[in-house]
Design a protein around this motif. Sequence first.
Motif, PDB file in Angstrom:
ATOM      1  N   THR A  28       0.719  -1.312   0.144  1.00  0.00           N
ATOM      2  CA  THR A  28      -0.052   0.004   0.133  1.00  0.00           C
ATOM      3  C   THR A  28       0.664   1.171   0.050  1.00  0.00           C
ATOM      4  OG1 THR A  28      -1.683  -1.164   1.291  1.00  0.00           O
ATOM      5  CG2 THR A  28      -1.951   1.228   1.387  1.00  0.00           C
ATOM      6  N   ILE A  29       0.337   2.255  -0.771  1.00  0.00           N
ATOM      7  CA  ILE A  29       1.374   3.396  -0.876  1.00  0.00           C
ATOM      8  C   ILE A  29       0.938   4.112   0.452  1.00  0.00           C
ATOM      9  CG2 ILE A  29       1.387   5.859  -1.832  1.00  0.00           C
ATOM     10  CD1 ILE A  29       2.993   3.876  -3.598  1.00  0.00           C
ATOM     11  N   ASN A  30       1.765   4.885   0.941  1.00  0.00           N
ATOM     12  CA  ASN A  30       1.540   5.423   2.282  1.00  0.00           C
ATOM     13  C   ASN A  30       1.131   7.064   1.805  1.00  0.00           C
ATOM     14  OD1 ASN A  30       2.491   3.711   4.051  1.00  0.00           O
ATOM     15  ND2 ASN A  30       4.718   4.007   3.377  1.00  0.00           N
ATOM     16  N   ASN A  31       0.103   7.516   2.880  1.00  0.00           N
ATOM     17  CA  ASN A  31      -0.136   8.743   2.542  1.00  0.00           C
ATOM     18  C   ASN A  31      -0.946   9.121   1.391  1.00  0.00           C
ATOM     19  OD1 ASN A  31       0.686   9.813   5.268  1.00  0.00           O
ATOM     20  ND2 ASN A  31       2.568   9.595   4.518  1.00  0.00           N
ATOM     21  N   LEU A  48       9.511   6.684  -9.640  1.00  0.00           N
ATOM     22  CA  LEU A  48       8.637   7.669  -8.978  1.00  0.00           C
ATOM     23  C   LEU A  48       7.109   7.527  -9.733  1.00  0.00           C
ATOM     24  CD1 LEU A  48      11.145  10.864  -9.223  1.00  0.00           C
ATOM     25  CD2 LEU A  48      10.443   9.517  -7.197  1.00  0.00           C
ATOM     26  N   LEU A  49       6.254   7.782  -8.677  1.00  0.00           N
ATOM     27  CA  LEU A  49       4.882   7.785  -9.236  1.00  0.00           C
ATOM     28  C   LEU A  49       3.947   9.025  -9.015  1.00  0.00           C
ATOM     29  CD1 LEU A  49       2.710   5.687 -10.019  1.00  0.00           C
ATOM     30  CD2 LEU A  49       2.057   5.310  -7.465  1.00  0.00           C
ATOM     31  N   ALA A  50       3.387   9.358 -10.062  1.00  0.00           N
ATOM     32  CA  ALA A  50       2.849  10.693  -9.977  1.00  0.00           C
ATOM     33  C   ALA A  50       1.263  10.324  -9.774  1.00  0.00           C
ATOM     34  CB  ALA A  50       3.017  11.498 -11.238  1.00  0.00           C
ATOM     35  N   TYR A  61       5.380  10.140  -5.473  1.00  0.00           N
ATOM     36  CA  TYR A  61       5.750   9.049  -4.302  1.00  0.00           C
ATOM     37  C   TYR A  61       7.081   8.501  -4.942  1.00  0.00           C
ATOM     38  CZ  TYR A  61       1.111   9.453  -2.508  1.00  0.00           C
ATOM     39  OH  TYR A  61      -0.335   9.928  -1.983  1.00  0.00           O
ATOM     40  N   GLU A  62       7.935   8.406  -4.056  1.00  0.00           N
ATOM     41  CA  GLU A  62       9.360   7.533  -4.286  1.00  0.00           C
ATOM     42  C   GLU A  62       9.139   6.230  -3.825  1.00  0.00           C
ATOM     43  OE1 GLU A  62      14.070   8.888  -3.941  1.00  0.00           O
ATOM     44  OE2 GLU A  62      12.474   9.597  -2.800  1.00  0.00           O
ATOM     45  N   ILE A  63       9.361   5.199  -4.670  1.00  0.00           N
ATOM     46  CA  ILE A  63       9.116   3.742  -4.447  1.00  0.00           C
ATOM     47  C   ILE A  63      10.679   2.978  -4.172  1.00  0.00           C
ATOM     48  CG2 ILE A  63       8.049   1.541  -5.096  1.00  0.00           C
ATOM     49  CD1 ILE A  63       5.972   3.496  -6.446  1.00  0.00           C
ATOM     50  N   ASP A  64      10.775   2.031  -3.313  1.00  0.00           N
ATOM     51  CA  ASP A  64      11.973   1.184  -3.713  1.00  0.00           C
ATOM     52  C   ASP A  64      11.375  -0.024  -4.084  1.00  0.00           C
ATOM     53  OD1 ASP A  64      13.695  -0.901  -2.881  1.00  0.00           O
ATOM     54  OD2 ASP A  64      14.395   0.092  -1.358  1.00  0.00           O
ATOM     55  N   SER A  65      11.866  -0.429  -5.413  1.00  0.00           N
ATOM     56  CA  SER A  65      11.566  -1.511  -5.999  1.00  0.00           C
ATOM     57  C   SER A  65      11.898  -3.005  -5.500  1.00  0.00           C
ATOM     58  CB  SER A  65      11.851  -1.534  -7.406  1.00  0.00           C
ATOM     59  OG  SER A  65      13.196  -1.593  -7.621  1.00  0.00           O
ATOM     60  N   ASN A  66      12.764  -2.835  -4.548  1.00  0.00           N
ATOM     61  CA  ASN A  66      13.065  -4.127  -4.014  1.00  0.00           C
ATOM     62  C   ASN A  66      12.432  -4.626  -2.859  1.00  0.00           C
ATOM     63  OD1 ASN A  66      15.430  -4.995  -5.699  1.00  0.00           O
ATOM     64  ND2 ASN A  66      16.615  -3.230  -4.628  1.00  0.00           N
ATOM     65  N   ARG A  73       7.360  12.225  -1.999  1.00  0.00           N
ATOM     66  CA  ARG A  73       8.532  12.986  -2.417  1.00  0.00           C
ATOM     67  C   ARG A  73       8.047  14.474  -2.535  1.00  0.00           C
ATOM     68  NH1 ARG A  73      13.188  11.612  -6.183  1.00  0.00           N
ATOM     69  NH2 ARG A  73      14.178  13.594  -6.529  1.00  0.00           N
ATOM     70  N   ALA A  74       7.109  14.665  -3.135  1.00  0.00           N
ATOM     71  CA  ALA A  74       6.576  16.341  -3.628  1.00  0.00           C
ATOM     72  C   ALA A  74       5.148  16.294  -3.851  1.00  0.00           C
ATOM     73  CB  ALA A  74       7.384  16.546  -4.783  1.00  0.00           C
TER      74      ALA A  74
END
Length: 371
Positions: A28-31, A48-50, A61-66, A73-74
């Motif tokens: 789940t994406i936070n916030n 990065l996901l807009a 959002y910044e995502i760690d793919s691992n 992020r902004a």
Amino acid sequence: MSFLSTGTTSAATNSATANGQELINDITINNPPTDTITDIAFSPQQELLAVSSWDKKVRIYEIDSNSGNNQGRAMFEHDAPVFSARWSIDGTKVVSGGGDGQVKIYDIASGSTQQIGQHDNVVRAVRYVECGATNTPVVVSGSWDKTLRYWDMRSPQPITTIQLPERVYCMDSSQKLLVVGGADRHISVIDLNNPQQIFKSYQSPLKWQTRTVCCYPQANGFAIGSIEGRCAIQYINDNEQKKFGFSFKCHRKSGSSSTTSTTTRTTTSSSESQAYSVNAISFHPVYGTFSTAGSDGTFCFWDKDAKQRLKSFPVLPGTITATAFNKTGNIFAYAVSYDWSMGYMANRQDYPTMIKLHATKDDEIKQKNKR
């Protein structure tokens, strides 16, 4: 355990039908946004996901793919709900359009937002494209004011304005192909080598309102989804269309089923089938297979060349409004939020608004060997 290796065993996913376990490890994406999510798009360069939404904001959002770990992020804002947010080809900027008629561009490095365009009505879709033989980078926006406008980001006046037959409901691009879906089932195809004019114009082969359009990665055609739970596979070349074009039913439930979903609109007798809107179509960047997602709260993976469904997934607790694959296709993001298909009264305060990340596996999304 790596996020990209989680999920069900291959034995479970070999079946085209869902068994309920496929989404258990989805992140789940936070916030998330606080209101309906209208568009999601991965950067073509990094993880990065807009995300645009009805709460007037675009979040990145910044995502760690691992690990699947993610954080905001902004964020930047419009004066009204935002209906579209997309990346520049180099991944340095996000362009957006909304109910305020504004077209904005956000620079990732500097954190600055600039308004680069204005329409006379709602901006329904934006894309960052390259035009002509010189691949000039421009932003293109489609609006309810029945125009398509191109912006070069240095002038408040559009470079070119194309008058369209109807209001823009959806739009997509791939390489030099731009396709606009409008009201009254109008489809306008534009060759970005000659962006000032419509290359081809016709009515959708589907009988009801166009909801979404998505271009093939090879840019030789596109898929259309409509409100009656149908998808059309279209080709630009007339001979290819005759040979390979077709449409199919999806996101439907037979009335004989005793299951009730939060998105069911009406009660049906056992002889009827219930159709749900196809809200989002996304093509896999490597395999060319694609996803459909809808008001029934499900998404499926398909192979258009083999004309078969590769995988269907369990019903989610709300309608799916937007989907996207990342640049390598190993993450599939889907947004669950209210899609207004049942009107104002059905938008409960506890309706889920969330974005999930699903680690795709080859046996779900890769073309099967031809029989």
